[in-house]
Design a protein around this motif. Structure first.
Motif: not given
Length: 410
Positions: A87-89, A92-93, A124-125, A129-130
């Protein structure tokens, strides 16, 4: 001051929907910490803790918390990882790529069934992903397959939730553009033959000379820029995982205790934690312990939480207790024999300097607490996200509980 339910908290939104809980009962403090006050006056704070409470109370999804002690501990670790790391990153990759490797041999995060960890990871993903194209999703096939499985299981339970289904075609072939280009290039090469090869070599020669000029100019500019600078800019601090040394955990001694005048479920204690004056601490322990079990008792306290008013009395620390898996028993975390008020409790080798006061917005305690557990030897430990085990200790001697095995500590 409490604020109304904040619909931007998607984790609470979806978990409350899945277990049919009235979200309006959850309030937020001014610094956006989630809080749920029960009918008996007990206050539950933090998104993770509230979600777990809702699942346990629903009765329909007990397996979501794990069916064995090991599974329960692993569920807690992945929930903490989802909320504190995914969540905090900001980027996110790299995290998703590592997750793709983990999921190469897994269907679910824990064992072979759906748990709360899967649902919170999915939430959280979701936005990440969207945004990915079909081609980018094929670069993380295990995460894509896992995400599609979890979203469909969630929508089977509750078709109408906050998130829509993301259209994912797992059978779609990889993009063929590169292959098509290669075929065309081969045909063209055969037709053009030697002329194209000669032109290519000439272009390379020109490009090489141009690159030399640009590299020389760039080197010169860098040198001039470096000489003008008085100091190099400080490098940004690297992101690290949960750090228990930021928690100010100490041995305390309960001098006196009484029932809260305005709440039947709360005790008000005066606790010596090695300071000039005792601290006032409010605890929801009435249904689990008598006053006699509190007075003159050595305990372990978290001392750098932001003070919170509970029914008109401000609590300046939190007594750490273990709770059995069925919630029927609560026991104090007990410091080793021979310790005295104010002695520092260290988790494993995390012996750094604690924060003066934890910033609620950084969720430091919330990212660490889910890993607090009791072992079969009744020792108090922290299961880190990397599955290493770190014992609560004072100068190497371990803190314990009386009888609870596999319980959570808070």
């Amino acid at each position: 001051m409490s604020l109304k339910y904040n619909s931007s908290n998607k984790v609470l939104d979806i978990i409350a929907d899945l277990v049919d809980f009235d979200k309006s009962k959850v309030t937020f403090t001014e610094d956006q910490n989630a809080s749920l006050r029960l009918d008996d006056g007990t206050v539950i704070e933090g998104t993770n803790t509230i979600c777990q409470y809702l699942v346990q109370q629903s009765g329909k999804f007990n397996e979501w918390m794990g069916l064995s002690d090991n599974d329960k501990a692993e569920v807690q670790q992945w929930i903490s990882y989802a909320q504190s790391t995914i969540k905090e990153a900001k980027d996110k990759a790299p995290i998703v790529q590592n997750l793709d490797k983990v999921l190469s041999s897994k269907v679910f995060m824990v064992s072979n069934y759906l748990t709360l960890a899967d649902i919170i990871i999915y939430i959280n993903l979701y936005s990440y992903i969207c945004k990915l194209s079909t081609e980018d999703r094929f670069k993380i096939p295990n995460v894509t397959r896992y995400f599609d499985l979890i979203q469909n299981l969630v929508h089977e339970i509750k078709p109408k939730i906050v998130f829509d289904l993301v259209a994912i075609n797992l059978n779609a072939p990889p993009v063929q553009k590169k292959a098509d280009k290669k075929d065309k290039k081969d045909k063209k090469d055969k037709k053009d033959g030697k002329d194209k090869k000669d032109a290519k070599q000439e272009n390379k020669k020109d490009a090489k000379q141009e690159n030399k000029k640009e590299a020389k100019q760039e080197k010169k500019e860098k040198k001039e820029k470096k000489e003008k600078k008085k100091k190099p800019a400080p490098e940004p601090a690297a992101e690290t995982g949960p750090d228990p040394s930021k928690l100010d955990i100490r041995v305390g001694h309960i001098i006196e205790a009484r029932k809260h005048e305005q709440a039947d479920s709360l005790y008000v204690e005066s606790v010596d934690v090695g300071e000039e004056e005792p601290r006032t601490v409010v605890s929801g322990l009435v249904k689990f312990m008598s006053l006699d079990q509190l007075i003159n008792r050595d305990v372990v306290l978290l001392c750098n939480l932001k003070p919170v008013a509970m029914r008109g009395i401000k609590s300046h620390a939190m007594v750490l207790c273990a709770t059995s898996t069925d919630g029927s028993k609560v026991e104090f975390v007990t410091p080793p024999a021979g310790t005295k008020p104010g002695d520092k409790v260290v988790i494993g080798n995390y012996n750094g300097t604690p924060e003066k006061q934890l910033n609620p917005k950084k969720k430091i305690f919330e990212s660490i607490q889910p890993g607090f557990k009791t072992t079969e030897e009744k020792e108090c430990v922290w299961y880190a996200p990397d599955n290493t085990v770190h014992k609560f200790n004072v100068n190497g001697a371990v803190c314990k509980v009386d009888s609870i095995v596999g319980g959570g500590i808070r």
